[in-house]
Design a protein around this motif. Structure first.
Motif, short mmCIF file in Angstrom:
data_model
loop_
_atom_site.label_atom_id
_atom_site.label_comp_id
_atom_site.label_asym_id
_atom_site.label_seq_id
_atom_site.Cartn_x
_atom_site.Cartn_y
_atom_site.Cartn_z
N ALA A 43 12.73 5.07 16.26
CA ALA A 43 12.68 4.69 14.85
C ALA A 43 11.50 5.38 14.17
N LEU A 44 10.35 5.34 14.81
CA LEU A 44 9.16 5.99 14.25
C LEU A 44 9.38 7.49 14.10
N ILE A 45 9.99 8.10 15.09
CA ILE A 45 10.28 9.54 15.03
C ILE A 45 11.18 9.83 13.83
N CYS A 46 12.22 9.05 13.66
CA CYS A 46 13.16 9.28 12.55
C CYS A 46 12.46 9.13 11.20
N PHE A 47 11.67 8.08 11.04
CA PHE A 47 10.99 7.88 9.76
C PHE A 47 10.00 9.01 9.49
N SER A 48 9.34 9.50 10.53
CA SER A 48 8.40 10.61 10.37
C SER A 48 9.12 11.89 9.98
N TYR A 49 10.22 12.20 10.67
CA TYR A 49 10.98 13.40 10.35
C TYR A 49 11.57 13.31 8.94
N GLU A 66 3.61 -1.92 14.03
CA GLU A 66 2.96 -1.79 12.72
C GLU A 66 3.21 -0.40 12.14
N LYS A 67 3.14 0.62 12.98
CA LYS A 67 3.40 1.99 12.52
C LYS A 67 4.84 2.15 12.07
N VAL A 68 5.77 1.59 12.83
CA VAL A 68 7.18 1.68 12.45
C VAL A 68 7.39 1.04 11.08
N GLU A 69 6.83 -0.13 10.88
CA GLU A 69 6.97 -0.82 9.58
C GLU A 69 6.36 0.01 8.46
N ARG A 70 5.18 0.57 8.71
CA ARG A 70 4.49 1.35 7.69
C ARG A 70 5.27 2.63 7.35
N ARG A 125 11.00 4.88 2.66
CA ARG A 125 11.83 4.20 1.66
C ARG A 125 11.28 4.45 0.26
N GLU A 126 9.96 4.31 0.09
CA GLU A 126 9.34 4.54 -1.21
C GLU A 126 9.47 6.00 -1.63
N ALA A 127 9.27 6.91 -0.69
CA ALA A 127 9.35 8.34 -1.00
C ALA A 127 10.78 8.72 -1.41
N LEU A 128 11.78 8.14 -0.74
CA LEU A 128 13.16 8.41 -1.13
C LEU A 128 13.41 7.98 -2.58
N GLU A 140 18.39 6.23 7.77
CA GLU A 140 19.47 5.41 8.33
C GLU A 140 19.42 5.37 9.85
N ASP A 141 19.14 6.53 10.47
CA ASP A 141 19.00 6.54 11.93
C ASP A 141 17.83 5.67 12.38
N GLY A 142 16.73 5.73 11.65
CA GLY A 142 15.57 4.89 11.98
C GLY A 142 15.91 3.41 11.91
N MET A 143 16.67 3.03 10.89
CA MET A 143 17.08 1.63 10.77
C MET A 143 17.99 1.24 11.94
N HIS A 144 18.85 2.14 12.37
CA HIS A 144 19.70 1.89 13.54
C HIS A 144 18.83 1.64 14.77
N PHE A 145 17.81 2.48 14.96
CA PHE A 145 16.94 2.32 16.12
C PHE A 145 16.12 1.02 16.05
#
Length: 93
Positions: A63-69, A7-11, A17-20, A49-54
């Motif tokens: 993935a969560l780490i990448c989206f957070s960073y 759930e966190k990864v999706e959020r 994505r929205e912030a970009l 992109e790295d998060g989507m790869h993970f």
């Protein structure tokens, strides 16, 4: 626990994505700060992109780490003033 992580990864993916999409570069062309803004946005895109790869690799933690960073780069740019943003949910403004 896996459900909470997923759930966190999706959020966080959605938030980045929205912030970009909302982080508009504000400094004028050919200025030093324009280059800073472009670098920050490129870093955020790369982390996305790295998060989507993970996600495809079923590695939710990375993935969560990448989206957070990635989001941190955009948030830092918003605080620095190199992005024109008005969304106080997606950004610390």
């Amino acid at each position: 626990m896996a459900a909470d992580l997923n759930e966190k990864v999706e959020r966080y993916e959605r938030l980045l994505r929205e912030a970009l999409g909302k982080a508009d570069i504000s400094p004028i062309e050919r200025s030093h700060m324009r280059k800073v803004a472009e670098d920050y946005k490129n870093m955020a895109r790369s982390y996305y992109e790295d998060g989507m790869h993970f996600i495809r690799s079923e590695d939710s933690v990375n993935a969560l780490i990448c989206f957070s960073y990635g989001h941190a780069w955009l948030d830092a740019g918003a605080r620095l003033g190199v992005f024109d943003v008005d969304d106080d949910v997606l950004f610390t403004i």
